[in-house]
Design a protein around this motif. Structure first.
Motif, PDB file in Angstrom:
ATOM      1  N   GLU A 164      -6.978  12.361 -10.326  1.00  0.00           N
ATOM      2  CA  GLU A 164      -6.087  12.441 -11.331  1.00  0.00           C
ATOM      3  C   GLU A 164      -6.728  12.187 -12.865  1.00  0.00           C
ATOM      4  O   GLU A 164      -6.253  12.122 -13.869  1.00  0.00           O
ATOM      5  N   ASN A 218      -5.959   2.319   4.777  1.00  0.00           N
ATOM      6  CA  ASN A 218      -5.877   3.667   4.523  1.00  0.00           C
ATOM      7  C   ASN A 218      -5.291   4.029   3.597  1.00  0.00           C
ATOM      8  O   ASN A 218      -5.876   5.003   2.501  1.00  0.00           O
ATOM      9  N   ASN A 219      -4.003   3.382   3.329  1.00  0.00           N
ATOM     10  CA  ASN A 219      -2.886   3.863   2.254  1.00  0.00           C
ATOM     11  C   ASN A 219      -3.619   3.457   0.857  1.00  0.00           C
ATOM     12  O   ASN A 219      -3.682   4.098   0.021  1.00  0.00           O
ATOM     13  N   TYR A 220      -4.407   2.350   0.809  1.00  0.00           N
ATOM     14  CA  TYR A 220      -5.015   1.586  -0.488  1.00  0.00           C
ATOM     15  C   TYR A 220      -6.006   2.948  -0.743  1.00  0.00           C
ATOM     16  O   TYR A 220      -6.062   3.307  -1.881  1.00  0.00           O
ATOM     17  N   ARG A 243      -6.769   9.624  -4.937  1.00  0.00           N
ATOM     18  CA  ARG A 243      -5.565  10.321  -5.393  1.00  0.00           C
ATOM     19  C   ARG A 243      -5.956   9.651  -7.147  1.00  0.00           C
ATOM     20  O   ARG A 243      -5.638  10.744  -8.149  1.00  0.00           O
ATOM     21  N   ARG A 244      -5.721   8.542  -7.680  1.00  0.00           N
ATOM     22  CA  ARG A 244      -6.137   8.270  -8.870  1.00  0.00           C
ATOM     23  C   ARG A 244      -6.935   8.629  -9.296  1.00  0.00           C
ATOM     24  O   ARG A 244      -7.200   8.854 -10.709  1.00  0.00           O
ATOM     25  N   ALA A 269      -2.650   8.905   5.200  1.00  0.00           N
ATOM     26  CA  ALA A 269      -1.544   8.953   4.144  1.00  0.00           C
ATOM     27  C   ALA A 269      -0.776  10.163   3.837  1.00  0.00           C
ATOM     28  O   ALA A 269       0.214  10.303   3.564  1.00  0.00           O
ATOM     29  N   ASP A 317      -6.403   5.860  -0.073  1.00  0.00           N
ATOM     30  CA  ASP A 317      -6.063   7.181  -0.295  1.00  0.00           C
ATOM     31  C   ASP A 317      -5.427   7.235  -1.772  1.00  0.00           C
ATOM     32  O   ASP A 317      -5.510   8.056  -2.526  1.00  0.00           O
ATOM     33  N   VAL A 318      -4.640   6.019  -2.076  1.00  0.00           N
ATOM     34  CA  VAL A 318      -4.211   5.836  -3.565  1.00  0.00           C
ATOM     35  C   VAL A 318      -5.284   5.910  -4.434  1.00  0.00           C
ATOM     36  O   VAL A 318      -5.381   6.531  -5.469  1.00  0.00           O
ATOM     37  N   LEU A 376       2.082   1.735  -3.619  1.00  0.00           N
ATOM     38  CA  LEU A 376       1.130   2.395  -4.274  1.00  0.00           C
ATOM     39  C   LEU A 376       0.960   3.855  -4.110  1.00  0.00           C
ATOM     40  O   LEU A 376       0.744   4.765  -5.135  1.00  0.00           O
ATOM     41  N   LEU A 377       0.845   4.116  -2.980  1.00  0.00           N
ATOM     42  CA  LEU A 377       0.719   5.514  -2.337  1.00  0.00           C
ATOM     43  C   LEU A 377       1.935   6.452  -2.973  1.00  0.00           C
ATOM     44  O   LEU A 377       1.659   7.313  -3.416  1.00  0.00           O
ATOM     45  N   TRP A 435      -6.186   6.386 -13.496  1.00  0.00           N
ATOM     46  CA  TRP A 435      -6.538   4.852 -13.393  1.00  0.00           C
ATOM     47  C   TRP A 435      -7.736   4.579 -14.243  1.00  0.00           C
ATOM     48  O   TRP A 435      -8.665   5.220 -13.897  1.00  0.00           O
ATOM     49  N   PHE A 440      -1.572   5.570  10.517  1.00  0.00           N
ATOM     50  CA  PHE A 440      -1.169   7.031  10.057  1.00  0.00           C
ATOM     51  C   PHE A 440      -2.056   7.428   8.923  1.00  0.00           C
ATOM     52  O   PHE A 440      -2.477   6.547   8.274  1.00  0.00           O
ATOM     53  N   SER A 495       1.548   6.847  -6.437  1.00  0.00           N
ATOM     54  CA  SER A 495       0.604   7.925  -6.815  1.00  0.00           C
ATOM     55  C   SER A 495       0.826   9.347  -6.787  1.00  0.00           C
ATOM     56  O   SER A 495       0.021  10.081  -7.364  1.00  0.00           O
ATOM     57  N   SER A 512       0.903  -1.214   0.052  1.00  0.00           N
ATOM     58  CA  SER A 512      -0.083  -0.028  -0.165  1.00  0.00           C
ATOM     59  C   SER A 512       0.931   1.227   0.011  1.00  0.00           C
ATOM     60  O   SER A 512       0.490   2.208  -0.602  1.00  0.00           O
ATOM     61  N   ILE A 513       2.009   1.125   0.786  1.00  0.00           N
ATOM     62  CA  ILE A 513       2.811   2.363   0.746  1.00  0.00           C
ATOM     63  C   ILE A 513       3.482   2.492  -0.688  1.00  0.00           C
ATOM     64  O   ILE A 513       3.467   3.942  -1.043  1.00  0.00           O
TER      65      ILE A 513
END
Lengths: 206, 706
Positions: free
Chosen positions: B515, B503-505, B511-512, A112, B507-508, A25-26, B518, A110, A29, A22-23
């Motif tokens: 933009e 959370n990270n996924y 963002r995508r 992102a 967020d990605v 990909l982040l 994707w 945390f 991005s 996930s990090i």
């Protein structure tokens, strides 16, 4: 790694696969290049000294943990900025990490954006470091052109001595001291004593 | 030995005066005896003199009496009186007229004048011719006397002789020849016989005593063959004259001694067998012996009385003195005994005092002695130090004054209770002189010293102990919180991973999408990743109960008995502190495959629960036992004698957050059950008993679980 922005790479060391993935990909991005490692040893195998970027390092890991890797890097003279990822409430561990030269820390779980802000800050620092390092190398080359006697004169000037005092200390005439100083200015391509002091201190700091 | 020697000498000392007393008494008695002997001797000598003179006098009187009679008889013989007339009568053959009457008158006058019993005239043949008495013929003795007198031409006295029966039938005869005075050597015409009654003069003479005396008498005796014959009437025996005969060989008989020629007898025994003093004399011209005697008892009567007086006085004083001495001796002995007892007691008391002083001086606790009113009478140095008062100040205080003002209410009534029960133990708060307070434990008891009751208190400063207890309680609490904290932080760590990744996924994706970089499929894949992580978090939460075992302790073959010993020794301090007696019945067990730390945690929890259930409970026994079950399990039982578990609590016993403890988390038994069940065993509470509780759990033997 497809969308690399410049040469900087964000290295990620975490034992949890989901976290790593996930990090990565982040980071991608936001157009940052990222490389992930499941353990400290893996990272050590692939990392090269000259590489620019920063390191995201999980504190809790099986085998060599984050703190140990940090200490290893700092003792090896690697000034890659390190952001430590700690569990919630592990403040004492985080403080220890900062004392051992970590750039910053972030507590799980945390946001992102928080992670990205810290990564950017780390990369900025790395860039500054790199720039300074190249300057220092430049100055070092300039100073290498000076003779031994001229180096002695530079150190006495930086210490705040007048030409007369330098002449007395070195047992030469003030006139000779002035000639040395003129040569030094020319060789270092500077115009004032202030610049000479700055150069010399920058080198001493490095 | 040396210990007893002085006592023995001490016992002898009182007898020395006794010995002196006895010697003194002997001396007095001896001197008295000697004195009496001397006096007796003097009396004897004097009495002998008296008796001698009396005897001499009487002998003289008898002699002169005989002489008188003899002279009268000689006068007869000389014919001065009747010879002529009687001769004529004899020659004529018959008395002349009036001649007989005339002679008879002379004879009667003679008889009357001189006190003869009879006066008789006899012819040459001894025939009675005329007599004043009624005598027709003379008896043999008189006739012989008369014939002898006529033949010898001299008057003759007969001896005293018995003439018949009866007291007075004794007589003495004097025969005088009648000689014709007209011719030189004229013929003997006849004789005159004068019979004399001894009662008439001789006996009274003998009986007469110049001074008054109860026993004195004079005896006239003569020897007749081997006997002494008593001639006169005796003072002490009637009819003795001429009838009493005693062998002359009798040793101390004065009359017998007289015959042997002795003139005095100091220790004579008379005819009655009575001791006498006697003087003996021969009566001249006769065969008679005169004996004057007096009883010794009379002789020494005055002195004997004196003797008796002196003896009884001496005896009385001896008895009295002895009595006094005995009492004095007893007194001394008693006093000595008492002194020794007192000395021993004093010594023992001194020892005790020394011992007590030593104990109290170096005692680590305050020791205070108070009287029955609670007034302090003694306090040791420790009390001075701990309270800040000087000893003098303490002696002016009461025990209640030592307590903190707030504590005084709490202890009111305890003093009375102490006096009733004899001993008491309580905790209180004391106040120092500077006003600061500190906790104390007081052990007080009533002691009796010489019938006076005192209160002795031993007071321990509990400040340190309380601090220790508080610290320990805090540490235990902290320990419990740490376990819970570690669990929580472990859980948080586990949860934070999937949450962060999720959370990270997301967020990605956001963002995508912003933009528009994707395509749909790529977004879907990433969202799927995020969903996976969310599901992972859910799983963690769902399996929260299994968290403990997932902390990853290694299992190995362990000896449960060993673990029990480890845990109980870890808890030893607390067990001791609570005064709990621990009994372990650990039978030999096969090893079980288990996580050492987890099983220790179970044992620790069960023991700790048992101990805590016995707080403020009188009976405190903790029992831990193990045994092997046939079903292939090891059984561990932990029982206590504490407050037990209410039936309504039983059902919820193993539910989380159920607790009877003030600051318990209610997780102890939950964790225990998780651990035991994860090992393939079971945990349960035994059927409730009258008091206490028993928890049992089993672990499979040698089975590798999971």
């Amino acid at each position: 790694m497809s969308e690399c922005a410049g040469q900087a790479t964000v290295f990620v060391v975490d034992d949890d696969e989901a976290m790593r993935d996930s990090i990565q990909l982040l980071l991608e991005s936001v157009h940052l290049s990222a490389r992930t490692f499941a353990c400290a040893l893996d990272f050590m195998k692939h990392f090269e000294q000259k590489q620019e970027g920063c390191l995201l390092l999980d504190v809790r890991m099986p085998g060599m943990n984050g703190m140990e890797l940090l200490e290893l890097l700092k003792s090896g003279g690697i000034d890659l900025p390190v952001v430590m990822i700690t569990g919630h409430g592990d403040v004492p561990l985080a403080v220890r990490a900062l004392k051992h030269g970590a750039f910053d820390f972030i507590q799980k779980p945390f946001n992102a954006q928080e992670l990205l802000d810290r990564v950017h800050a780390a990369l900025d620092l790395d860039r500054k470091n790199n720039r300074r390092n190249s300057e220092v190398a430049q100055y070092r080359a300039l100073f290498q052109a000076l003779t031994d006697r001229e180096m002695e004169v530079v150190d006495l000037v930086v210490a705040g001595n007048s030409s007369k005092m330098i002449a007395k200390a070195l047992g030469i005439s003030p006139k000779t001291v002035d000639i040395h100083r003129a040569n030094i200015m020319r060789k270092l391509n500077i115009r004032s004593v202030a610049e000479m002091v700055q150069l010399r201190l920058t080198l001493l700091d490095a | 030995m040396s210990v007893f020697a002085p006592a023995t000498r001490g016992n002898l000392i009182p007898y020395i005066p006794l010995l002196a007393y006895v010697l003194f008494a002997c001396f007095i008695a001896f001197a008295g005896f000697q004195g009496f002997r001397k006096v007796e001797n003097l009396i004897e000598v004097e009495k002998l003199n008296d008796l001698g003179s009396i005897a001499d006098m009487k002998v003289g009187q008898i002699v002169s009496w005989q002489d008188g009679h003899r002279r009268r008889a000689e006068a007869f013989s000389a014919g001065a009186l009747l010879a002529t007339e009687f001769e004529r009568w004899l020659q004529e053959g018959k008395p002349l007229d009036g001649q007989e009457q005339k002679i008879l008158r002379v004879l009667a006058g003679l008889q009357l004048t001189h006190g003869y019993a009879t006066v008789s005239l006899l012819d040459r043949q001894g025939m009675v011719r005329i007599s004043t008495g009624k005598i027709d013929a003379l008896d043999g003795a008189d006739l012989k006397l008369v014939l002898e007198a006529m033949n010898g031409r001299h008057p003759l006295f007969s001896d005293i002789r018995r003439i018949g029966h009866g007291d007075r039938a004794v007589s003495l005869s004097l025969a005088a020849p009648l000689i014709d005075a007209n011719l030189e050597n004229g013929p003997v015409v006849g004789a005159v016989l004068l019979q004399i009654d001894p009662h008439d003069f001789l006996y009274p003479l003998l009986q007469l005593w110049p001074s008054e005396s109860l026993s004195a008498e004079t005896l006239l005796t003569r020897q007749e063959g081997g006997d002494v014959v008593f001639l006169n009437e005796l003072r002490h025996r009637k009819g003795a004259a001429l009838s009493l005969r005693i062998p002359a060989a009798t040793l101390n008989l004065p009359t017998a001694m007289a015959i042997r020629g002795e003139t005095s007898a100091l220790n004579g025994i008379d005819y009655r067998g009575v001791p006498v003093v006697a003087v003996m004399r021969r009566v001249p011209g006769t065969s008679w012996f005169m004996t004057s005697k007096v009883d010794r008892s009379e002789l020494f009567a005055p002195i004997n009385q004196l003797k008796e007086w002196a003896a009884s006085l001496g005896l009385a004083s001896a008895v009295l003195g002895g009595g006094f001495f005995f009492i004095w001796l007893r007194g001394i002995q008693a006093r000595q005994k008492q002194l020794k007892a007192e000395h021993d007691a004093a010594l023992e008391r001194e020892m005790r005092v020394k011992h007590f002083k030593y104990l109290t001086r170096y005692a680590n606790d305050m020791i205070i002695v108070a009287n029955e009113e609670g007034q302090i009478v003694e306090a040791n140095e420790r009390a001075e130090q701990a309270l800040g008062y000087s000893r003098e100040e303490l002696l002016h205080m009461r025990v209640v004054d030592l307590h903190d003002p707030f504590d005084r209410l709490a202890i009111s009534g305890k003093f009375e209770k102490l006096k009733q029960e004899g001993a008491i133990r309580l905790e209180g708060v004391y106040q120092r002189k500077d006003g600061s307070a500190f906790p104390v434990e007081i052990s007080a008891r009533v002691i009796e010293v010489q019938d006076v009751k005192y209160i002795q208190g031993i007071i321990r400063d509990l400040t340190e102990r309380k601090q220790l207890e508080e610290m320990r309680a805090k540490m235990e609490h902290a320990g419990r919180l740490t376990i819970a904290g570690e669990m929580a932080s472990g859980m948080a760590h586990e949860l934070s991973q999937p949450l962060t990744a999720c959370n990270n996924y997301l967020d990605v994706c956001l963002r995508r999408m912003d933009e528009n970089a994707w395509d749909h499929e790529k977004l879907r894949d990433t969202l799927k990743l995020a969903a996976n992580q969310a599901e992972r978090a859910g799983k963690i939460v769902r399996h929260l109960r299994g968290m403990v075992q997932k902390q990853g302790h290694d299992r190995a073959l362990v000896d449960v008995n060993l673990l029990i010993r480890d845990v109980t020794s870890f808890l030893e301090d607390e067990i001791k502190r609570q005064g709990i007696s621990l009994t372990m019945t650990l039978l030999p067990l096969p090893q079980v495959m288990a996580c050492r730390i987890e099983i220790e945690q179970v044992l620790h929890n069960l023991c700790k629960n048992a101990i805590e259930s016995m707080y403020s409970w009188p009976q405190r026994e903790l029992r831990v036992s193990t045994r092997v079950l046939e079903s292939g399990f090891v059984l561990v039982a932990v029982s206590d004698t504490g407050k037990g578990i209410l039936p309504e609590e039983m059902a919820k016993l193993f539910n989380p957050f159920q607790t009877s403890k003030k600051d318990g988390l209610g997780l102890g038994l939950v964790i225990c059950r998780n651990i035991v069940e994860s090992h393939g065993g079971q945990i349960w509470m035994d059927t409730p008993r009258a008091f206490g509780a028993e928890f049992c759990f089993t672990l499979p033997i040698g089975v590798q679980h999971e």
